[in-house]
Design an enzyme around this catalytic site. Structure first.
Site, PDB file in Angstrom:
ATOM      1  N   ARG A  87      36.568  50.881 -93.265  1.00 25.46           N
ATOM      2  CA  ARG A  87      35.132  51.178 -93.288  1.00 25.46           C
ATOM      3  C   ARG A  87      34.409  50.059 -92.546  1.00 25.46           C
ATOM      4  O   ARG A  87      34.262  48.952 -93.061  1.00 25.46           O
ATOM      5  CB  ARG A  87      34.617  51.298 -94.719  1.00 25.46           C
ATOM      6  CG  ARG A  87      35.180  52.484 -95.467  1.00 25.46           C
ATOM      7  CD  ARG A  87      34.809  53.770 -94.780  1.00 25.46           C
ATOM      8  NE  ARG A  87      35.103  54.931 -95.604  1.00 25.46           N
ATOM      9  CZ  ARG A  87      34.910  56.155 -95.202  1.00 25.46           C
ATOM     10  NH1 ARG A  87      34.429  56.394 -93.995  1.00 25.46           N
ATOM     11  NH2 ARG A  87      35.189  57.162 -95.989  1.00 25.46           N
ATOM     12  N   ALA A 134      36.748  62.455 -99.574  1.00 31.56           N
ATOM     13  CA  ALA A 134      35.306  62.702 -99.621  1.00 31.56           C
ATOM     14  C   ALA A 134      34.787  62.976 -98.224  1.00 31.56           C
ATOM     15  O   ALA A 134      35.450  62.661 -97.233  1.00 31.56           O
ATOM     16  CB  ALA A 134      34.591  61.494-100.231  1.00 31.56           C
ATOM     17  N   GLU A 191      37.783  68.730 -97.650  1.00 32.58           N
ATOM     18  CA  GLU A 191      38.085  67.291 -97.590  1.00 32.58           C
ATOM     19  C   GLU A 191      39.424  66.964 -98.239  1.00 32.58           C
ATOM     20  O   GLU A 191      40.176  66.130 -97.731  1.00 32.58           O
ATOM     21  CB  GLU A 191      36.960  66.477 -98.239  1.00 32.58           C
ATOM     22  CG  GLU A 191      35.668  66.497 -97.465  1.00 32.58           C
ATOM     23  CD  GLU A 191      35.761  65.857 -96.084  1.00 32.58           C
ATOM     24  OE1 GLU A 191      36.631  64.994 -95.856  1.00 32.58           O
ATOM     25  OE2 GLU A 191      34.945  66.225 -95.214  1.00 32.58           O
ATOM     26  N   GLU A 246      42.038  65.224 -95.701  1.00 36.18           N
ATOM     27  CA  GLU A 246      42.380  63.819 -95.902  1.00 36.18           C
ATOM     28  C   GLU A 246      43.694  63.604 -96.644  1.00 36.18           C
ATOM     29  O   GLU A 246      44.317  62.565 -96.466  1.00 36.18           O
ATOM     30  CB  GLU A 246      41.240  63.102 -96.632  1.00 36.18           C
ATOM     31  CG  GLU A 246      39.983  63.045 -95.786  1.00 36.18           C
ATOM     32  CD  GLU A 246      38.882  62.194 -96.391  1.00 36.18           C
ATOM     33  OE1 GLU A 246      39.051  61.672 -97.516  1.00 36.18           O
ATOM     34  OE2 GLU A 246      37.841  62.053 -95.724  1.00 36.18           O
ATOM     35  N   GLU A 248      40.277  58.006 -89.401  1.00 37.23           N
ATOM     36  CA  GLU A 248      41.208  58.694 -90.293  1.00 37.23           C
ATOM     37  C   GLU A 248      42.649  58.684 -89.783  1.00 37.23           C
ATOM     38  O   GLU A 248      43.551  59.141 -90.476  1.00 37.23           O
ATOM     39  CB  GLU A 248      40.738  60.130 -90.526  1.00 37.23           C
ATOM     40  CG  GLU A 248      39.408  60.201 -91.256  1.00 37.23           C
ATOM     41  CD  GLU A 248      38.895  61.612 -91.435  1.00 37.23           C
ATOM     42  OE1 GLU A 248      39.402  62.525 -90.745  1.00 37.23           O
ATOM     43  OE2 GLU A 248      37.987  61.800 -92.255  1.00 37.23           O
TER      44      GLU A 248
END
Length: 174
Positions: free
Chosen positions: A36, A48, A65, A69, A116
């Site tokens: 992040r 999320a 999601e 993910e 990701e």
């Protein structure tokens, strides 16, 4: 202001978001770890994402999601908690769903890109997640709120009394 006085305030408009606290039969939660940039750290989080498709149903966004993910699906969905993570500076609203009856998704995995690409997926015992949050080792607010809410719901034997997945959400009507 609610009392009729005028005031000026700057704040960030936000589309809203959903999170998925996915709980398996062994009492473990499925988490993802990704970089992040705003905080310059790799964080453990629940799957999320933003509600950035106009009119998208929050449950459908959460299901998407979880698949994108973590390449998982769930057979049972409930609303766990709704939060305003930064109500003093943003109108962001996050709905955290509890997903149970987990299984690996069918078909090919989602083609990840950007932040990701190197996402790690692991399961952790809920008690370990709660302890890590209290020790200051987990920093994602939605995950911390969701884990604490799940721990409380389990302690009360209240999982089956949680709101249905399609419960109204006044912060983000759909």
């Amino acid at each position: 202001m609610p009392d009729g006085r005028a005031s000026t305030r700057d704040y960030m408009k936000h589309t809203g978001a959903v999170g998925v606290l996915a709980l398996d039969e062994q009492g473990r939660v499925l988490l993802v770890r990704q970089y992040r940039h705003p905080v310059r750290h790799r964080l453990w989080e629940m799957p999320a994402g933003l509600l950035d498709v106009p009119g998208e149903n929050p449950l459908h966004a959460a299901q998407r999601e979880l698949w994108e993910e973590a390449h998982h699906k769930a057979g049972d969905w409930r609303v766990l908690i709704d939060v305003y993570p930064t109500s003093g500076g943003s109108d962001e609203a996050i709905r955290v769903f509890l997903a149970r009856d987990l299984a690996e998704a069918d078909g090919e995995k989602f083609a990840a890109e950007g932040e990701e690409l190197d996402m790690e997926v692991r399961r952790f015992p809920l008690d370990d997640v709660v302890r890590a949050a209290l020790a200051g080792d987990l920093h994602n607010g939605a995950l911390v709120a969701g884990a604490m809410a799940l721990k409380a719901a389990l302690a009360d034997g209240a999982l089956d009394t949680l709101r249905p997945a399609d419960a109204p959400w006044p912060a983000r009507p759909f």
